[in-house]
Design a protein around this motif. Sequence first.
Motif, PDB file in Angstrom:
ATOM      1  N   THR A  52       9.108   2.798   3.700  1.00 54.37           N
ATOM      2  CA  THR A  52       9.903   3.971   3.351  1.00 54.37           C
ATOM      3  C   THR A  52       8.994   5.202   3.304  1.00 54.37           C
ATOM      4  N   ARG A  53       9.619   6.361   3.336  1.00 55.75           N
ATOM      5  CA  ARG A  53       8.848   7.592   3.212  1.00 55.75           C
ATOM      6  C   ARG A  53       9.674   8.632   2.460  1.00 55.75           C
ATOM      7  N   GLY A  54       8.987   9.633   1.964  1.00 52.50           N
ATOM      8  CA  GLY A  54       9.659  10.703   1.229  1.00 52.50           C
ATOM      9  C   GLY A  54       8.641  11.703   0.713  1.00 52.50           C
ATOM     10  N   GLU A  55       9.076  12.503  -0.236  1.00 52.34           N
ATOM     11  CA  GLU A  55       8.225  13.494  -0.881  1.00 52.34           C
ATOM     12  C   GLU A  55       8.343  13.339  -2.393  1.00 52.34           C
ATOM     13  N   ILE A  56       7.330  13.833  -3.083  1.00 53.40           N
ATOM     14  CA  ILE A  56       7.369  13.826  -4.553  1.00 53.40           C
ATOM     15  C   ILE A  56       7.145  15.241  -5.055  1.00 53.40           C
ATOM     16  N   ARG A  57       8.075  15.667  -5.896  1.00 55.28           N
ATOM     17  CA  ARG A  57       7.971  16.992  -6.515  1.00 55.28           C
ATOM     18  C   ARG A  57       7.554  16.832  -7.973  1.00 55.28           C
ATOM     19  N   VAL A  58       6.673  17.714  -8.430  1.00 52.24           N
ATOM     20  CA  VAL A  58       6.207  17.679  -9.822  1.00 52.24           C
ATOM     21  C   VAL A  58       7.194  18.456 -10.689  1.00 52.24           C
ATOM     22  N   SER A  60       0.845  -1.191   0.000  1.00 55.78           N
ATOM     23  CA  SER A  60       0.000   0.000   0.000  1.00 55.78           C
ATOM     24  C   SER A  60       0.881   1.243   0.000  1.00 55.78           C
ATOM     25  N   ILE A  61       0.281   2.341  -0.422  1.00 57.44           N
ATOM     26  CA  ILE A  61       0.979   3.627  -0.469  1.00 57.44           C
ATOM     27  C   ILE A  61       0.053   4.683   0.118  1.00 57.44           C
ATOM     28  N   TYR A  78       4.327  16.396  -2.465  1.00 59.48           N
ATOM     29  CA  TYR A  78       3.410  15.468  -1.814  1.00 59.48           C
ATOM     30  C   TYR A  78       4.184  14.444  -0.972  1.00 59.48           C
ATOM     31  N   ARG A  79       3.813  14.314   0.273  1.00 59.37           N
ATOM     32  CA  ARG A  79       4.444  13.344   1.159  1.00 59.37           C
ATOM     33  C   ARG A  79       3.818  11.968   0.952  1.00 59.37           C
ATOM     34  N   PHE A  80       4.644  10.944   1.124  1.00 59.94           N
ATOM     35  CA  PHE A  80       4.138   9.582   0.966  1.00 59.94           C
ATOM     36  C   PHE A  80       4.838   8.644   1.937  1.00 59.94           C
ATOM     37  N   THR A  81       4.163   7.549   2.237  1.00 62.03           N
ATOM     38  CA  THR A  81       4.739   6.429   2.972  1.00 62.03           C
ATOM     39  C   THR A  81       4.400   5.166   2.207  1.00 62.03           C
ATOM     40  N   CYS A  82       5.420   4.377   1.918  1.00 59.42           N
ATOM     41  CA  CYS A  82       5.240   3.166   1.111  1.00 59.42           C
ATOM     42  C   CYS A  82       5.445   1.936   1.995  1.00 59.42           C
TER      43      CYS A  82
END
Length: 206
Positions: A170-176, A137-138, A147-151
């Motif tokens: 894992t976790r991180g951020e996503i930049r467009v 899941s994400i 956008y922050r995410f946890t995988c």
Amino acid sequence: MFTQLKNIDRAFQHIKKFSIAFLVACCLLTASVVYLCFAEIGKASNRVMILYNGKVLEAFASERKQNIAVELRDHIRTFHTLFFSLEPDEKAIAAGIGKALYLADGSAKQEWENLKEAGYYNNLISANISQQLEVDSIHLDLNASPYRFTCYATQQLIRASSKVLRKLVTRGEIRVLQTQTDNNPHGFLIQHWETLINQNTNPSQP
């Protein structure tokens, strides 16, 4: 004579009313045609013709905001699959990691270098271990960009005689990004990526 004048006046009134009604009908018809034309132009602008294997296929464009969550999850899933699905072959590992690094910033490269220096990839090769990853899941936070995410994922370490399951978080951020490329088709970049948990699901397993 007065009767004739009344008839002429009555006829004139009828013609006047008919002309007004005809004019209104023409205006309504013209407005409807213009509206339908603009609607068809809008639909046509959302159609994309694709030539695939000699066949012309029709696709429909949509606002990216409608699919942003789907695209983000696919980007995250693709990155983790490329980074953690490994075969006991140096070239295969390098190819997968190389593709994954296009999808993330220097934090992913640093993680790769740390694993490399620790001898992780050499151990996989020498022990003939295949590592496969399945994203469970994400979790996404779409309230603000980046956008922050946890995988949450499960790794399988497959040996000739056994199989070990590992829990990965894992976790991180996503930049467009402004552009999309062949190496990064979604146009996203994972940044500040870190591993929170990477351990066997059964602590007694080696």
